[in-house]
Design an enzyme around this catalytic site. Structure first.
Site, PDB file in Angstrom:
ATOM      1  N   GLU A  37       0.835  -1.202   0.000  1.00 55.33           N
ATOM      2  CA  GLU A  37       0.000   0.000   0.000  1.00 55.33           C
ATOM      3  C   GLU A  37       0.871   1.253   0.000  1.00 55.33           C
ATOM      4  O   GLU A  37       0.581   2.237  -0.718  1.00 55.33           O
ATOM      5  CB  GLU A  37      -0.900   0.001   1.231  1.00 55.33           C
ATOM      6  CG  GLU A  37      -1.733   1.264   1.404  1.00 55.33           C
ATOM      7  CD  GLU A  37      -2.052   1.537   2.861  1.00 55.33           C
ATOM      8  OE1 GLU A  37      -2.431   2.686   3.152  1.00 55.33           O
ATOM      9  OE2 GLU A  37      -1.914   0.625   3.691  1.00 55.33           O
ATOM     10  N   ASP A  58       0.531   3.825  -3.130  1.00 54.77           N
ATOM     11  CA  ASP A  58       0.079   5.195  -2.924  1.00 54.77           C
ATOM     12  C   ASP A  58       0.956   6.169  -3.702  1.00 54.77           C
ATOM     13  O   ASP A  58       0.462   7.122  -4.322  1.00 54.77           O
ATOM     14  CB  ASP A  58       0.111   5.519  -1.431  1.00 54.77           C
ATOM     15  CG  ASP A  58      -0.227   6.968  -1.134  1.00 54.77           C
ATOM     16  OD1 ASP A  58      -1.384   7.358  -1.353  1.00 54.77           O
ATOM     17  OD2 ASP A  58       0.675   7.702  -0.696  1.00 54.77           O
ATOM     18  N   ASP A 112      -7.126   0.933   0.703  1.00 53.16           N
ATOM     19  CA  ASP A 112      -5.760   0.435   0.901  1.00 53.16           C
ATOM     20  C   ASP A 112      -5.443  -0.711  -0.055  1.00 53.16           C
ATOM     21  O   ASP A 112      -4.335  -0.794  -0.614  1.00 53.16           O
ATOM     22  CB  ASP A 112      -5.578  -0.055   2.338  1.00 53.16           C
ATOM     23  CG  ASP A 112      -5.614   1.081   3.356  1.00 53.16           C
ATOM     24  OD1 ASP A 112      -5.520   2.249   2.945  1.00 53.16           O
ATOM     25  OD2 ASP A 112      -5.746   0.775   4.560  1.00 53.16           O
ATOM     26  N   GLU A 131      -4.615   0.425  -3.570  1.00 53.58           N
ATOM     27  CA  GLU A 131      -3.248   0.927  -3.672  1.00 53.58           C
ATOM     28  C   GLU A 131      -2.236  -0.206  -3.627  1.00 53.58           C
ATOM     29  O   GLU A 131      -1.218  -0.176  -4.339  1.00 53.58           O
ATOM     30  CB  GLU A 131      -2.990   1.928  -2.549  1.00 53.58           C
ATOM     31  CG  GLU A 131      -3.800   3.212  -2.699  1.00 53.58           C
ATOM     32  CD  GLU A 131      -3.574   4.193  -1.582  1.00 53.58           C
ATOM     33  OE1 GLU A 131      -3.795   5.394  -1.814  1.00 53.58           O
ATOM     34  OE2 GLU A 131      -3.190   3.765  -0.470  1.00 53.58           O
TER      35      GLU A 131
END
Length: 237
Positions: free
Chosen positions: A50, A54, A123, A126
Protein backbone atom coordinates in the site's frame (compact mmCIF):
# COMPACT_ATOMS: atom_id res chain seq x y z
CA UNK A 1 0.50 -17.64 3.87
CA UNK A 2 -3.18 -18.50 4.18
CA UNK A 3 -4.98 -18.47 0.87
CA UNK A 4 -7.58 -16.20 -0.63
CA UNK A 5 -11.07 -17.60 -0.26
CA UNK A 6 -11.74 -19.65 -3.37
CA UNK A 7 -8.03 -20.31 -3.96
CA UNK A 8 -6.51 -20.22 -7.41
CA UNK A 9 -9.87 -19.90 -9.15
CA UNK A 10 -10.63 -16.71 -7.21
CA UNK A 11 -7.27 -15.24 -8.14
CA UNK A 12 -7.84 -16.04 -11.81
CA UNK A 13 -11.24 -14.39 -11.60
CA UNK A 14 -9.69 -11.31 -10.00
CA UNK A 15 -6.97 -11.17 -12.65
CA UNK A 16 -9.71 -11.09 -15.26
CA UNK A 17 -11.36 -8.13 -13.57
CA UNK A 18 -8.05 -6.31 -13.26
CA UNK A 19 -6.97 -7.11 -16.79
CA UNK A 20 -3.57 -8.18 -15.43
CA UNK A 21 -1.92 -11.58 -15.04
CA UNK A 22 0.52 -12.30 -12.21
CA UNK A 23 3.36 -14.80 -12.26
CA UNK A 24 3.96 -14.02 -8.58
CA UNK A 25 0.66 -15.14 -7.06
CA UNK A 26 2.06 -14.79 -3.52
CA UNK A 27 2.45 -11.05 -4.10
CA UNK A 28 -1.10 -10.80 -5.40
CA UNK A 29 -2.37 -12.61 -2.29
CA UNK A 30 -0.31 -10.31 -0.10
CA UNK A 31 -1.97 -7.29 -1.69
CA UNK A 32 -5.34 -8.69 -0.58
CA UNK A 33 -4.37 -9.60 3.00
CA UNK A 34 -5.25 -7.35 5.93
CA UNK A 35 -2.93 -7.17 8.94
CA UNK A 36 -5.63 -8.73 11.18
CA UNK A 37 -4.53 -12.11 9.82
CA UNK A 38 -0.91 -11.60 10.88
CA UNK A 39 0.29 -14.02 13.55
CA UNK A 40 3.68 -12.34 13.96
CA UNK A 41 5.52 -9.21 12.90
CA UNK A 42 7.08 -11.09 9.98
CA UNK A 43 3.78 -12.30 8.48
CA UNK A 44 2.78 -10.64 5.22
CA UNK A 45 -0.01 -8.11 4.75
CA UNK A 46 -0.77 -5.41 2.22
CA UNK A 47 0.72 -2.56 4.27
CA UNK A 48 4.12 -2.30 2.54
CA UNK A 49 2.54 -2.68 -0.88
CA UNK A 50 0.00 0.00 0.00
CA UNK A 51 2.86 2.38 0.85
CA UNK A 52 4.40 1.90 -2.59
CA UNK A 53 1.10 1.88 -4.46
CA UNK A 54 0.08 5.20 -2.92
CA UNK A 55 3.19 6.80 -4.43
CA UNK A 56 2.72 5.21 -7.84
CA UNK A 57 -0.92 6.31 -7.92
CA UNK A 58 0.01 9.85 -6.95
CA UNK A 59 2.70 10.06 -9.64
CA UNK A 60 0.46 8.75 -12.41
CA UNK A 61 -2.49 10.99 -11.53
CA UNK A 62 -0.29 14.05 -11.00
CA UNK A 63 1.28 13.62 -14.43
CA UNK A 64 -2.09 13.12 -16.11
CA UNK A 65 -3.54 16.24 -14.48
CA UNK A 66 -0.44 18.22 -15.39
CA UNK A 67 -0.87 17.20 -19.03
CA UNK A 68 -4.62 17.63 -19.33
CA UNK A 69 -4.99 20.93 -17.43
CA UNK A 70 -2.27 23.18 -18.86
CA UNK A 71 -3.98 26.36 -17.63
CA UNK A 72 -4.51 25.19 -14.04
CA UNK A 73 -2.29 26.58 -11.29
CA UNK A 74 -0.67 24.55 -8.54
CA UNK A 75 -3.60 25.07 -6.19
CA UNK A 76 -6.20 23.76 -8.63
CA UNK A 77 -4.02 20.81 -9.57
CA UNK A 78 -3.58 19.97 -5.89
CA UNK A 79 -7.34 19.99 -5.33
CA UNK A 80 -7.86 17.66 -8.26
CA UNK A 81 -5.05 15.37 -7.13
CA UNK A 82 -6.31 15.21 -3.55
CA UNK A 83 -9.78 14.26 -4.77
CA UNK A 84 -8.51 11.62 -7.20
CA UNK A 85 -6.27 9.83 -4.69
CA UNK A 86 -8.59 10.18 -1.67
CA UNK A 87 -9.79 7.14 0.25
CA UNK A 88 -13.29 7.82 -1.04
CA UNK A 89 -12.22 7.65 -4.69
CA UNK A 90 -9.96 4.64 -4.14
CA UNK A 91 -12.82 2.82 -2.41
CA UNK A 92 -15.13 3.66 -5.33
CA UNK A 93 -12.62 2.10 -7.71
CA UNK A 94 -12.46 -0.96 -5.43
CA UNK A 95 -16.24 -1.26 -5.55
CA UNK A 96 -16.26 -0.95 -9.34
CA UNK A 97 -13.81 -3.85 -9.53
CA UNK A 98 -15.70 -5.81 -6.86
CA UNK A 99 -12.69 -6.25 -4.58
CA UNK A 100 -14.60 -6.81 -1.34
CA UNK A 101 -15.10 -10.52 -1.99
CA UNK A 102 -11.35 -11.08 -2.38
CA UNK A 103 -10.06 -9.19 0.67
CA UNK A 104 -8.78 -11.44 3.45
CA UNK A 105 -9.14 -10.35 7.08
CA UNK A 106 -9.56 -11.78 10.56
CA UNK A 107 -12.89 -12.56 12.17
CA UNK A 108 -12.56 -9.64 14.59
CA UNK A 109 -12.45 -7.23 11.66
CA UNK A 110 -15.70 -8.65 10.28
CA UNK A 111 -17.40 -7.20 13.34
CA UNK A 112 -15.84 -3.77 12.82
CA UNK A 113 -17.96 -0.73 12.07
CA UNK A 114 -18.96 -0.48 8.42
CA UNK A 115 -17.46 3.00 8.11
CA UNK A 116 -13.94 1.63 8.45
CA UNK A 117 -14.30 -0.74 5.55
CA UNK A 118 -13.89 2.13 3.09
CA UNK A 119 -10.31 2.61 4.27
CA UNK A 120 -9.56 -1.08 3.83
CA UNK A 121 -10.92 -1.19 0.28
CA UNK A 122 -8.93 1.94 -0.56
CA UNK A 123 -5.76 0.43 0.90
CA UNK A 124 -6.16 -2.76 -1.11
CA UNK A 125 -6.55 -0.83 -4.37
CA UNK A 126 -3.25 0.93 -3.67
CA UNK A 127 -1.60 -2.38 -2.76
CA UNK A 128 -2.79 -3.86 -6.07
CA UNK A 129 -1.29 -0.92 -7.95
CA UNK A 130 2.04 -1.68 -6.30
CA UNK A 131 1.73 -5.38 -7.17
CA UNK A 132 1.11 -4.49 -10.82
CA UNK A 133 4.05 -2.07 -10.78
CA UNK A 134 6.42 -4.67 -9.33
CA UNK A 135 5.19 -7.40 -11.67
CA UNK A 136 4.99 -5.50 -14.95
CA UNK A 137 6.57 -2.07 -14.46
CA UNK A 138 5.41 1.53 -14.41
CA UNK A 139 3.71 1.56 -17.81
CA UNK A 140 1.43 -1.34 -16.87
CA UNK A 141 0.59 0.35 -13.55
CA UNK A 142 -0.04 3.60 -15.42
CA UNK A 143 -2.40 1.91 -17.88
CA UNK A 144 -4.36 0.30 -15.04
CA UNK A 145 -4.65 3.55 -13.08
CA UNK A 146 -5.64 5.69 -16.05
CA UNK A 147 -8.32 3.22 -17.16
CA UNK A 148 -9.83 2.83 -13.70
CA UNK A 149 -9.53 6.46 -12.61
CA UNK A 150 -10.74 8.05 -15.88
CA UNK A 151 -14.34 8.56 -14.61
CA UNK A 152 -13.04 10.14 -11.39
CA UNK A 153 -10.69 12.79 -12.76
CA UNK A 154 -13.38 15.29 -13.72
CA UNK A 155 -16.57 16.53 -12.14
CA UNK A 156 -17.76 18.64 -9.21
CA UNK A 157 -16.04 16.49 -6.62
CA UNK A 158 -12.66 17.94 -7.53
CA UNK A 159 -13.63 21.23 -5.87
CA UNK A 160 -13.75 19.70 -2.38
CA UNK A 161 -10.63 20.43 -0.40
CA UNK A 162 -9.00 18.63 2.50
CA UNK A 163 -11.50 19.16 5.35
CA UNK A 164 -8.90 20.31 7.89
CA UNK A 165 -7.55 22.93 5.50
CA UNK A 166 -11.07 24.09 4.65
CA UNK A 167 -12.08 24.28 8.30
CA UNK A 168 -8.95 26.18 9.30
CA UNK A 169 -9.62 28.91 6.75
CA UNK A 170 -13.31 29.09 7.67
CA UNK A 171 -12.47 29.23 11.38
CA UNK A 172 -10.08 32.13 10.84
CA UNK A 173 -12.81 34.04 9.01
CA UNK A 174 -15.52 33.13 11.51
CA UNK A 175 -13.70 33.22 14.85
CA UNK A 176 -10.23 34.61 14.15
CA UNK A 177 -8.65 31.44 15.51
CA UNK A 178 -7.74 28.01 14.15
CA UNK A 179 -9.59 24.83 15.18
CA UNK A 180 -8.24 22.84 18.12
CA UNK A 181 -8.20 19.04 17.98
CA UNK A 182 -8.34 16.94 21.14
CA UNK A 183 -7.80 13.19 21.26
CA UNK A 184 -10.66 11.77 23.34
CA UNK A 185 -10.12 8.05 23.03
CA UNK A 186 -8.07 5.29 21.44
CA UNK A 187 -9.66 1.85 21.36
CA UNK A 188 -9.55 -1.39 19.42
CA UNK A 189 -6.73 -3.89 18.85
CA UNK A 190 -3.25 -2.73 17.84
CA UNK A 191 -3.75 -3.84 14.23
CA UNK A 192 -7.05 -1.94 13.91
CA UNK A 193 -7.11 1.04 16.29
CA UNK A 194 -9.99 3.49 16.48
CA UNK A 195 -9.25 7.10 17.40
CA UNK A 196 -11.90 9.57 18.59
CA UNK A 197 -11.09 13.26 18.21
CA UNK A 198 -13.02 16.43 19.09
CA UNK A 199 -12.69 19.57 16.99
CA UNK A 200 -13.46 22.88 18.69
CA UNK A 201 -13.73 26.46 17.42
CA UNK A 202 -14.64 29.49 19.58
CA UNK A 203 -18.39 30.18 19.56
CA UNK A 204 -19.06 27.12 17.37
CA UNK A 205 -20.49 23.82 18.61
CA UNK A 206 -17.74 21.16 18.78
CA UNK A 207 -17.83 17.97 16.72
CA UNK A 208 -16.33 14.53 17.04
CA UNK A 209 -14.85 12.22 14.45
CA UNK A 210 -13.61 8.63 14.51
CA UNK A 211 -11.10 6.89 12.31
CA UNK A 212 -8.23 4.41 12.06
CA UNK A 213 -5.68 7.18 12.71
CA UNK A 214 -5.64 10.55 14.46
CA UNK A 215 -5.35 12.30 11.11
CA UNK A 216 -8.43 10.58 9.69
CA UNK A 217 -10.40 11.20 12.89
CA UNK A 218 -9.47 14.90 12.77
CA UNK A 219 -10.54 15.10 9.13
CA UNK A 220 -13.90 13.53 9.92
CA UNK A 221 -14.48 15.87 12.86
CA UNK A 222 -13.66 18.81 10.60
CA UNK A 223 -16.03 17.48 7.96
CA UNK A 224 -18.88 17.27 10.50
CA UNK A 225 -18.52 20.98 11.25
CA UNK A 226 -18.21 21.96 7.59
CA UNK A 227 -21.41 20.10 6.73
CA UNK A 228 -23.33 21.23 9.82
CA UNK A 229 -22.42 24.89 9.32
CA UNK A 230 -23.30 24.81 5.61
CA UNK A 231 -19.74 25.42 4.40
CA UNK A 232 -20.00 22.16 2.43
CA UNK A 233 -23.04 20.64 0.81
CA UNK A 234 -23.69 16.92 1.44
CA UNK A 235 -22.29 14.74 -1.31
CA UNK A 236 -24.83 12.97 -3.48
CA UNK A 237 -24.59 9.22 -4.02
Amino acid sequence: MARVKGGAEALIRLEGRLGVRFSDRARLERALTHSSLKRSATDASYERLEFLGDRVLGLVIAQRLFETHPKSDEGDLSLRLNSAVSAQTCALVADEIGLAEFIRHGSDLKRAAAGKNRSIRADVVEALIAAIYLEHGLEAARAFVLERWAPHLEGPQVARRDPKTELQEWAHRRAGAPPAYELLDRSGPDHEPVFTVRATIPDVAPAEGRGPSKRVAEQRAAEVILLREGVWEPETA
